[in-house]
Design an enzyme around this catalytic site. Structure first.
Site, PDB file in Angstrom:
ATOM      1  N   LYS A  36       0.961  -1.139  -0.022  1.00 35.87           N
ATOM      2  CA  LYS A  36      -0.092  -0.216  -0.232  1.00 35.87           C
ATOM      3  C   LYS A  36       0.842   1.280  -0.035  1.00 35.87           C
ATOM      4  CE  LYS A  36      -4.217  -1.616   1.101  1.00 35.87           C
ATOM      5  NZ  LYS A  36      -5.713  -1.418   1.585  1.00 35.87           N
ATOM      6  N   LYS A  85      -3.606 -10.298  -6.910  1.00 25.11           N
ATOM      7  CA  LYS A  85      -4.859 -10.468  -6.432  1.00 25.11           C
ATOM      8  C   LYS A  85      -5.961  -9.655  -7.152  1.00 25.11           C
ATOM      9  CE  LYS A  85      -5.812  -7.734  -2.372  1.00 25.11           C
ATOM     10  NZ  LYS A  85      -6.387  -7.596  -1.106  1.00 25.11           N
ATOM     11  N   LYS A 123     -10.243  -4.061  -5.639  1.00 25.68           N
ATOM     12  CA  LYS A 123     -11.319  -3.216  -6.389  1.00 25.68           C
ATOM     13  C   LYS A 123     -10.542  -1.952  -6.629  1.00 25.68           C
ATOM     14  CE  LYS A 123     -12.403  -2.361  -1.297  1.00 25.68           C
ATOM     15  NZ  LYS A 123     -12.729  -3.352  -0.392  1.00 25.68           N
TER      16      LYS A 123
HETATM   17  P1  ATP Z   1      -8.116  -3.461  -1.591  1.00 27.22           P
HETATM   18  O1  ATP Z   1      -7.996  -4.224  -2.602  1.00 27.22           O
HETATM   19  O2  ATP Z   1      -8.652  -2.114  -1.867  1.00 27.22           O
HETATM   20  O3  ATP Z   1      -6.826  -3.197  -0.730  1.00 27.22           O
HETATM   21  P2  ATP Z   1      -9.446  -5.377  -0.421  1.00 27.22           P
HETATM   22  O4  ATP Z   1     -10.265  -5.802  -1.579  1.00 27.22           O
HETATM   23  O5  ATP Z   1      -8.365  -6.286   0.024  1.00 27.22           O
HETATM   24  O6  ATP Z   1      -8.880  -3.874  -0.476  1.00 27.22           O
HETATM   25  P3  ATP Z   1     -10.308  -5.573   2.247  1.00 27.22           P
HETATM   26  O7  ATP Z   1     -11.433  -4.896   3.135  1.00 27.22           O
HETATM   27  O8  ATP Z   1      -9.163  -5.241   2.905  1.00 27.22           O
HETATM   28  O9  ATP Z   1     -10.819  -5.367   0.633  1.00 27.22           O
HETATM   29  O10 ATP Z   1     -10.570  -6.953   2.410  1.00 27.22           O
HETATM   30  C1  ATP Z   1     -11.661  -7.858   3.041  1.00 27.22           C
HETATM   31  C2  ATP Z   1     -11.892  -9.371   2.841  1.00 27.22           C
HETATM   32  O11 ATP Z   1     -11.665  -9.769   1.644  1.00 27.22           O
HETATM   33  C3  ATP Z   1     -10.499  -9.738   3.713  1.00 27.22           C
HETATM   34  O12 ATP Z   1     -10.785 -10.969   4.364  1.00 27.22           O
HETATM   35  C4  ATP Z   1      -9.567 -10.142   2.505  1.00 27.22           C
HETATM   36  O13 ATP Z   1      -8.662 -11.129   2.903  1.00 27.22           O
HETATM   37  C5  ATP Z   1     -10.367 -10.738   1.530  1.00 27.22           C
HETATM   38  N1  ATP Z   1     -10.032 -10.549   0.069  1.00 27.22           N
HETATM   39  C6  ATP Z   1      -9.534  -9.348  -0.397  1.00 27.22           C
HETATM   40  N2  ATP Z   1      -9.400  -9.521  -1.653  1.00 27.22           N
HETATM   41  C7  ATP Z   1      -9.399 -10.858  -1.843  1.00 27.22           C
HETATM   42  C8  ATP Z   1      -8.982 -11.655  -3.026  1.00 27.22           C
HETATM   43  N3  ATP Z   1      -8.783 -11.308  -4.291  1.00 27.22           N
HETATM   44  N4  ATP Z   1      -9.524 -13.167  -2.927  1.00 27.22           N
HETATM   45  C9  ATP Z   1      -9.618 -13.436  -1.604  1.00 27.22           C
HETATM   46  N5  ATP Z   1     -10.066 -12.868  -0.621  1.00 27.22           N
HETATM   47  C10 ATP Z   1      -9.697 -11.488  -0.950  1.00 27.22           C
END
Ligand code: ATP
Ligand code: LTN
Length: 334
Positions: A116, A198, A201
């Site tokens: 980040k 990964k 969003k």
């Molecule tokens: P950003 O991508 O903007 O950093 P994020 O999508 O990771 O944010 P979070 O609120 O940080 O959003 O994640 C919420 C939950 O979703 C966490 O438990 C995280 O492990 C899970 N998660 C996020 N992205 C993935 C993914 N690509 N595959 C599986 N689980 C995910």
């Protein structure tokens, strides 16, 4: 009959924009399933969200929308507590204390911080650095036994365990040491455009991610454009066929089929059959959620009533732990 106390689950998600299929399959879908067998506490991690700059109007809207979306997914307020983190001040209070029991070196090793700070090089704030202490506070306040998360959060959970063990060792048993629940498939859904990254969003390429509110045409289009390979075989091989394997993971989560069953189903067929099938399975899974979301999001009074009722329920649990901690550290009681 003797009733055994249910184990406690805690998890949270940041209300920053619409959730992706990655968030859903990696974490949110599990939130719903676990409600029958565990005592579940869920929350929107809005204190975490400002580690990245948020526009106030959008932030408010996103928080409300995330609250509605989780209800639409099936979080049941008869069974679980579902609150908004900033409405329970104990989180910030315990986070401060835990900051002082966490080493600079430990926080420096967190890969999410490194990622980040590269992504937001103009705003590498102290909150972004100490964020895992706040996450530890979230978990430890509720004496959680298990924490459902995607694979990217595993390192933060390990740090939480270390902080808990350290504190328990320095004083006396205070915190339950939590364990992660990481799904077998779905723990790490990859970008549809770059299967080595990964699904996120905040990806600039909107074709890389599916959001849970995408309409059926968009979902179909994004899957059709998904990066695969040239050998046209539906075979699970994450190393050599990361794109196809990622799609298989998604299909498996949406249908419950195993990798062997999926390989058999598409034996002798190409990606032209497989990609639309994945899209259809995802569309079918998201459809009822989208319909319920549209019903709930219009009813602001109902949503407000829900989160206002849930904050004090969470606070009752959190306060107990915080008071214990303050006493052990040596603060004078009020
Ligand atoms: P950003 O991508 O903007 O950093 P994020 O999508 O990771 O944010 P979070 O609120 O940080 O959003 O994640 C919420 C939950 O979703 C966490 O438990 C995280 O492990 C899970 N998660 C996020 N992205 C993935 C993914 N690509 N595959 C599986 N689980 C995910
Ligand atoms: N750090 C997580 C969100 C989060 C969380 C938590 C998850 C904040 N507090 C407590 C589980 C338990 C994230 O960014 N995905």
């Amino acid at each position: 009959m003797e009733t055994q106390q249910k184990k406690r689950i805690l998890s949270m998600i940041q209300p920053t924009g619409t959730f992706t299929l990655g968030n859903y399959l990696g974490a949110l879908k599990n939130f719903v399933h676990l409600q029958d067998d565990y005592d579940c506490v869920y929350a929107l991690a809005d204190l975490h969200a400002i580690t990245v700059r948020q526009e106030p109007g959008d932030f408010r809207k996103n928080t409300m929308s995330a609250y509605a979306l989780l209800l639409a997914m099936g979080i049941d307020l008869e069974k679980s507590i579902f609150f908004i983190q900033s409405q329970v001040p104990e989180h910030a209070q315990l986070a401060w204390v835990l900051n002082c029991y966490t080493q600079f070196g430990e926080l420096s090793r967190m890969t999410q911080f490194k990622d980040k700070s590269q992504k937001h090089a103009d705003n590498i704030n102290a909150g972004l650095f100490t964020y895992p202490c706040l996450m530890a506070a979230d978990i430890l306040l509720y004496q959680a036994d298990y924490v459902p998360i995607g694979a990217d959060q595993k390192q933060h959970l390990e740090l939480t365990r270390n902080i808990a063990e350290r504190f328990n060792g320095l004083y006396s048993p205070t915190f339950t040491v939590p364990e992660p629940i990481i799904p077998k498939h779905g723990a790490r859904i990859m970008s549809l455009q770059d299967p080595t990254k990964k699904m996120s969003k905040s990806d600039e390429n909107v074709n890389g991610f599916i959001t849970v509110l995408d309409d059926p045409d968009t979902i179909l289009r994004k899957f059709k454009r998904a990066v695969t390979d040239s050998d046209a075989q539906v075979r699970f091989d994450p190393e050599n066929k990361p794109g196809v394997s990622n799609l298989m993971g998604i299909y498996s989560c949406a249908t419950g089929k195993t990798m062997e069953e999926i390989e058999a189903e598409f034996q002798g067929k190409g990606y032209g059959d497989f990609k639309p099938a994945v899209a259809e399975a995802v569309i079918a899974e998201l459809k009822p959620i989208q319909e319920r979301y549209q019903q709930i999001i219009g009813d602001k009074a109902y949503l407000e009533q829900c989160y206002k009722e849930n904050a004090p329920k969470a606070q009752r649990i959190a306060r107990k732990t915080l008071q214990k901690v303050m006493k052990k550290v040596g603060y004078l009681p009020l």
